[in-house]
Design an enzyme around this catalytic site. Sequence first.
Site, PDB file in Angstrom:
ATOM      1  N   ASP A  19       0.811  -1.222   0.000  1.00 29.52           N
ATOM      2  CA  ASP A  19       0.000   0.000   0.000  1.00 29.52           C
ATOM      3  C   ASP A  19       0.847   1.276   0.000  1.00 29.52           C
ATOM      4  OD1 ASP A  19      -2.140  -1.767   0.177  1.00 29.52           O
ATOM      5  OD2 ASP A  19      -2.100  -1.731   2.370  1.00 29.52           O
ATOM      6  N   GLU A  20       1.998   1.198  -0.611  1.00 23.87           N
ATOM      7  CA  GLU A  20       2.894   2.360  -0.662  1.00 23.87           C
ATOM      8  C   GLU A  20       2.457   3.357  -1.741  1.00 23.87           C
ATOM      9  OE1 GLU A  20       3.871  -0.787  -1.177  1.00 23.87           O
ATOM     10  OE2 GLU A  20       5.331  -1.361   0.341  1.00 23.87           O
ATOM     11  N   LYS A  22       1.877   1.854  -5.132  1.00 23.70           N
ATOM     12  CA  LYS A  22       2.449   1.245  -6.346  1.00 23.70           C
ATOM     13  C   LYS A  22       1.553   1.515  -7.557  1.00 23.70           C
ATOM     14  CE  LYS A  22       2.408  -2.707  -4.223  1.00 23.70           C
ATOM     15  NZ  LYS A  22       2.126  -2.283  -2.844  1.00 23.70           N
ATOM     16  N   GLY A  23       0.222   1.395  -7.338  1.00 18.61           N
ATOM     17  CA  GLY A  23      -0.717   1.610  -8.442  1.00 18.61           C
ATOM     18  C   GLY A  23      -0.516   2.980  -9.051  1.00 18.61           C
ATOM     19  N   GLY A  49      -4.316  -4.587  -3.821  1.00 17.98           N
ATOM     20  CA  GLY A  49      -5.316  -3.564  -4.142  1.00 17.98           C
ATOM     21  C   GLY A  49      -4.559  -2.307  -4.532  1.00 17.98           C
ATOM     22  N   GLN A 233       1.998  -6.385  -2.925  1.00 20.50           N
ATOM     23  CA  GLN A 233       2.420  -6.424  -1.516  1.00 20.50           C
ATOM     24  C   GLN A 233       3.721  -5.622  -1.369  1.00 20.50           C
ATOM     25  OE1 GLN A 233       1.576  -9.904  -2.942  1.00 20.50           O
ATOM     26  NE2 GLN A 233      -0.379  -8.913  -2.641  1.00 20.50           N
ATOM     27  N   THR A 344      -9.752  -5.060   1.900  1.00 22.66           N
ATOM     28  CA  THR A 344     -10.507  -5.632   3.022  1.00 22.66           C
ATOM     29  C   THR A 344     -11.226  -4.579   3.855  1.00 22.66           C
ATOM     30  OG1 THR A 344      -8.490  -5.503   4.326  1.00 22.66           O
ATOM     31  CG2 THR A 344      -8.945  -7.613   3.255  1.00 22.66           C
ATOM     32  N   LYS A 374       2.708  10.233  -0.849  1.00 22.76           N
ATOM     33  CA  LYS A 374       1.923  10.688   0.299  1.00 22.76           C
ATOM     34  C   LYS A 374       2.622  11.727   1.180  1.00 22.76           C
ATOM     35  CE  LYS A 374      -1.509   7.908   1.268  1.00 22.76           C
ATOM     36  NZ  LYS A 374      -2.448   6.806   1.553  1.00 22.76           N
ATOM     37  N   ASP A 376       2.084  14.777   1.083  1.00 21.44           N
ATOM     38  CA  ASP A 376       1.042  15.739   1.466  1.00 21.44           C
ATOM     39  C   ASP A 376       0.335  15.358   2.763  1.00 21.44           C
ATOM     40  OD1 ASP A 376       0.151  13.591  -0.393  1.00 21.44           O
ATOM     41  OD2 ASP A 376      -1.833  14.294   0.232  1.00 21.44           O
ATOM     42  N   GLY A 465      -0.635  13.854  -3.633  1.00 20.68           N
ATOM     43  CA  GLY A 465      -2.085  13.696  -3.582  1.00 20.68           C
ATOM     44  C   GLY A 465      -2.464  12.436  -4.316  1.00 20.68           C
TER      45      GLY A 465
HETATM   46  P1  GDP Z   1      -0.690   0.144  -3.519  1.00 20.26           P
HETATM   47  O1  GDP Z   1      -1.286  -1.131  -3.053  1.00 20.26           O
HETATM   48  O2  GDP Z   1       0.767   0.240  -3.247  1.00 20.26           O
HETATM   49  O3  GDP Z   1      -1.001   0.437  -4.971  1.00 20.26           O
HETATM   50  O4  GDP Z   1      -1.374   1.304  -2.669  1.00 20.26           O
HETATM   51  P2  GDP Z   1      -2.939   1.435  -2.302  1.00 20.26           P
HETATM   52  O5  GDP Z   1      -3.677   1.837  -3.506  1.00 20.26           O
HETATM   53  O6  GDP Z   1      -3.408   0.223  -1.582  1.00 20.26           O
HETATM   54  O7  GDP Z   1      -2.885   2.565  -1.208  1.00 20.26           O
HETATM   55  C1  GDP Z   1      -2.361   3.815  -1.492  1.00 20.26           C
HETATM   56  C2  GDP Z   1      -3.447   4.861  -1.210  1.00 20.26           C
HETATM   57  O8  GDP Z   1      -2.856   6.129  -1.174  1.00 20.26           O
HETATM   58  C3  GDP Z   1      -4.509   4.922  -2.291  1.00 20.26           C
HETATM   59  O9  GDP Z   1      -5.717   5.296  -1.688  1.00 20.26           O
HETATM   60  C4  GDP Z   1      -4.003   6.031  -3.199  1.00 20.26           C
HETATM   61  O10 GDP Z   1      -5.057   6.686  -3.904  1.00 20.26           O
HETATM   62  C5  GDP Z   1      -3.386   6.965  -2.206  1.00 20.26           C
HETATM   63  N1  GDP Z   1      -2.238   7.750  -2.690  1.00 20.26           N
HETATM   64  C6  GDP Z   1      -1.241   7.382  -3.534  1.00 20.26           C
HETATM   65  N2  GDP Z   1      -0.319   8.371  -3.621  1.00 20.26           N
HETATM   66  C7  GDP Z   1      -0.754   9.372  -2.823  1.00 20.26           C
HETATM   67  C8  GDP Z   1      -0.215  10.649  -2.466  1.00 20.26           C
HETATM   68  O11 GDP Z   1       0.848  11.069  -2.882  1.00 20.26           O
HETATM   69  N3  GDP Z   1      -0.950  11.392  -1.585  1.00 20.26           N
HETATM   70  C9  GDP Z   1      -2.138  10.969  -1.066  1.00 20.26           C
HETATM   71  N4  GDP Z   1      -2.777  11.761  -0.212  1.00 20.26           N
HETATM   72  N5  GDP Z   1      -2.654   9.769  -1.376  1.00 20.26           N
HETATM   73  C10 GDP Z   1      -1.967   8.983  -2.231  1.00 20.26           C
HETATM   74  P1  IMO Z   2      -0.827  -4.361  -2.129  1.00 19.52           P
HETATM   75  O1  IMO Z   2      -0.331  -4.963  -3.422  1.00 19.52           O
HETATM   76  C1  IMO Z   2      -0.909  -4.698   2.199  1.00 19.52           C
HETATM   77  C2  IMO Z   2      -1.006  -8.741   3.889  1.00 19.52           C
HETATM   78  C3  IMO Z   2      -2.260  -9.207   4.598  1.00 19.52           C
HETATM   79  C4  IMO Z   2      -1.657 -10.171   5.595  1.00 19.52           C
HETATM   80  C5  IMO Z   2      -0.522 -10.822   4.812  1.00 19.52           C
HETATM   81  C6  IMO Z   2      -0.885 -12.150   4.187  1.00 19.52           C
HETATM   82  O2  IMO Z   2      -2.123  -3.662  -2.248  1.00 19.52           O
HETATM   83  O3  IMO Z   2       0.242  -3.565  -1.475  1.00 19.52           O
HETATM   84  P2  IMO Z   2      -2.426 -12.950   2.176  1.00 19.52           P
HETATM   85  O4  IMO Z   2      -3.851 -12.641   1.854  1.00 19.52           O
HETATM   86  O5  IMO Z   2      -1.471 -12.579   1.117  1.00 19.52           O
HETATM   87  O6  IMO Z   2      -2.253 -14.380   2.628  1.00 19.52           O
HETATM   88  O7  IMO Z   2      -2.103 -12.046   3.477  1.00 19.52           O
HETATM   89  O8  IMO Z   2      -0.183  -9.892   3.798  1.00 19.52           O
HETATM   90  N1  IMO Z   2      -1.225  -8.261   2.500  1.00 19.52           N
HETATM   91  C7  IMO Z   2      -1.152  -6.970   2.133  1.00 19.52           C
HETATM   92  N2  IMO Z   2      -0.957  -5.854   2.873  1.00 19.52           N
HETATM   93  N3  IMO Z   2      -1.023  -4.605   0.858  1.00 19.52           N
HETATM   94  C8  IMO Z   2      -1.192  -5.711   0.101  1.00 19.52           C
HETATM   95  O9  IMO Z   2      -1.164  -5.675  -1.231  1.00 19.52           O
HETATM   96  C9  IMO Z   2      -1.302  -6.965   0.735  1.00 19.52           C
HETATM   97  N4  IMO Z   2      -1.494  -8.229   0.310  1.00 19.52           N
HETATM   98  C10 IMO Z   2      -1.434  -9.017   1.400  1.00 19.52           C
HETATM   99  O10 IMO Z   2      -2.917  -8.142   5.218  1.00 19.52           O
HETATM  100  O11 IMO Z   2      -1.087  -9.460   6.663  1.00 19.52           O
HETATM  101 MG    MG Z   3      -2.833  -1.796  -1.781  1.00 18.79          MG
END
Ligand code: GDP
Ligand code: IMO
Ligand code: MG
Length: 476
Positions: A19-20, A22-23, A49, A233, A344, A374, A376, A465
Amino acid sequence: MNKNKNLKVTPLIGLQWGDEGKGKGVARIASSLSKNDLVTRFQGGNNAGHTIFHKGKSYVFQLIPSGVFGKVKIHLGAGMVINPYAFLKETERIPEEISFLSRLSVSPHAVLVMPTHLFLDSISEKSKGKKKIGSTGKGISPSYTDLVMRRALRIGDISQRDFKNRYKILRDEHKKILKNIFQYKVSDKELRESERNFWQGIKFIRSLIIKNSAELVAETLAKNGKVIAEGAQGTLHDIRFGNYPFVTSSHTFAGGVATGLGIPPALIGGSIGILKAYSTRVGEGPFPTELGGEKSAVWCRDKKVIDEKEKFPHPQIGSMLNSKDEFIQGVALRKAGSEIGAVTGRLRRTGWLDIPLVKFAMKINNTTELVLTKLDVFNNFKKIKVCTHYIIDGKATTKIPFDLSREKIKCIYKSFPIWKGKLSDYHGKPTRLNSRSGELPKEAINYIKYLEKTLGAKIIYVCTGPEEHECIERYW
Ligand code: GDP
Ligand code: IMO
Ligand code: MG
């Protein structure tokens, strides 16, 4: 991306616990790529996600690579586990005007996630009680287990005559495990509906281009195309080098690109690391810099978004961000960053950036460039902190110990003052994707320069953002 990387695959990897952003990072980079280029996933499944804001709408991609809105080829690689129905549903959410089916292909080697894998995942997780991992419940671990047990069904099997029969044999094997080991009887009704969906998904996959990952990568590179391997992940979720057992079941770091696409390691170039300006973790497992420590871990395990909203209504956020109570500060950071699981809906645990862990992640990924996301979210903080070292056995170190548990580690922090107002007050709202016109406050530049120096890599984008255009290309 560096020009001299043209003939190599560039892994794009999360350097923390997922959730850094990446998308967003992939979408930003892919927007300048052409139809000769490729964005491919190489591991994981719909536990991922990846959020992209496109034309004012938010999309969460779980299986489809985040290059989908560009012109690039997109591929679901050999190292993935694919839930056919989830895949079908995900494609249906893509707006009609985006033509992607002719750009999309799937590896015959990728593993199929079966309906019974989902039961196995949730039942085995439940049976662990307090020792649960916090799995997303998407059947990831049981699917990879079947691969290792050499009985998995793969995308290439779909076209075989005995596919249905093999499916039934494996499904019945799963049912036996559920009944005999977990004392769980899958009801016919429960299974019938998910199987109907499964076969619908299989029908959809039959209509797609099935293509060997290694061949696709080789063809792309031969035509001087760029290849981005989009990680899912985070590095610290890696099955071997993450915080085992609180990990996922695949190789999430750059090492997984070779095995996940079937390409020689020599074809893999330096990776782009996606780095969130602070840390989050969803699910269980060690988190040395967690704000509020154990109290936060328990709160995020037991509470839902609605509970948090009731207890901490939004208007309190300004004072909470600068609270002396670290648990409260963690709640505020979660609110400010909207740190809610994209898959989730769970509360993500929050904490400060952890330099020792990020350095470790960069080392094993050969990270040569960074995307900082992030930044901001620090708006309205007075100061933020970064863990520069751990103290282990009385000594300061950046080495990662085998056991990261809270009792074993103390962090040394460095503080950074934060700008007044919002980042967007300084650079305005960049309207072009390639905006280089941004200005950042000196406090932000200090933080960025500190990270570059300490981590030894250049930050190529600073994201300010969630929206597509809210990314400043490094210009100073
Ligand atoms: P991923 O799994 O690494 O692709 O990240 P996620 O989508 O799960 O979570 C990142 C969240 O941060 C998402 O809700 C994005 O829309 C949001 N996001 C990404 N870059 C930024 C940013 O620079 N600032 C803010 N405020 N939100 C961001
Ligand atoms: P993205 O690609 C954050 C975490 C789960 C759990 C552990 C194992 O969006 O960054 P699993 O369902 O793979 O057996 O769960 O890994 N986890 C993630 N946490 N972002 C993800 O994907 C994750 N995919 C799995 O919460 O702790
Ligand atoms: Mg994610």
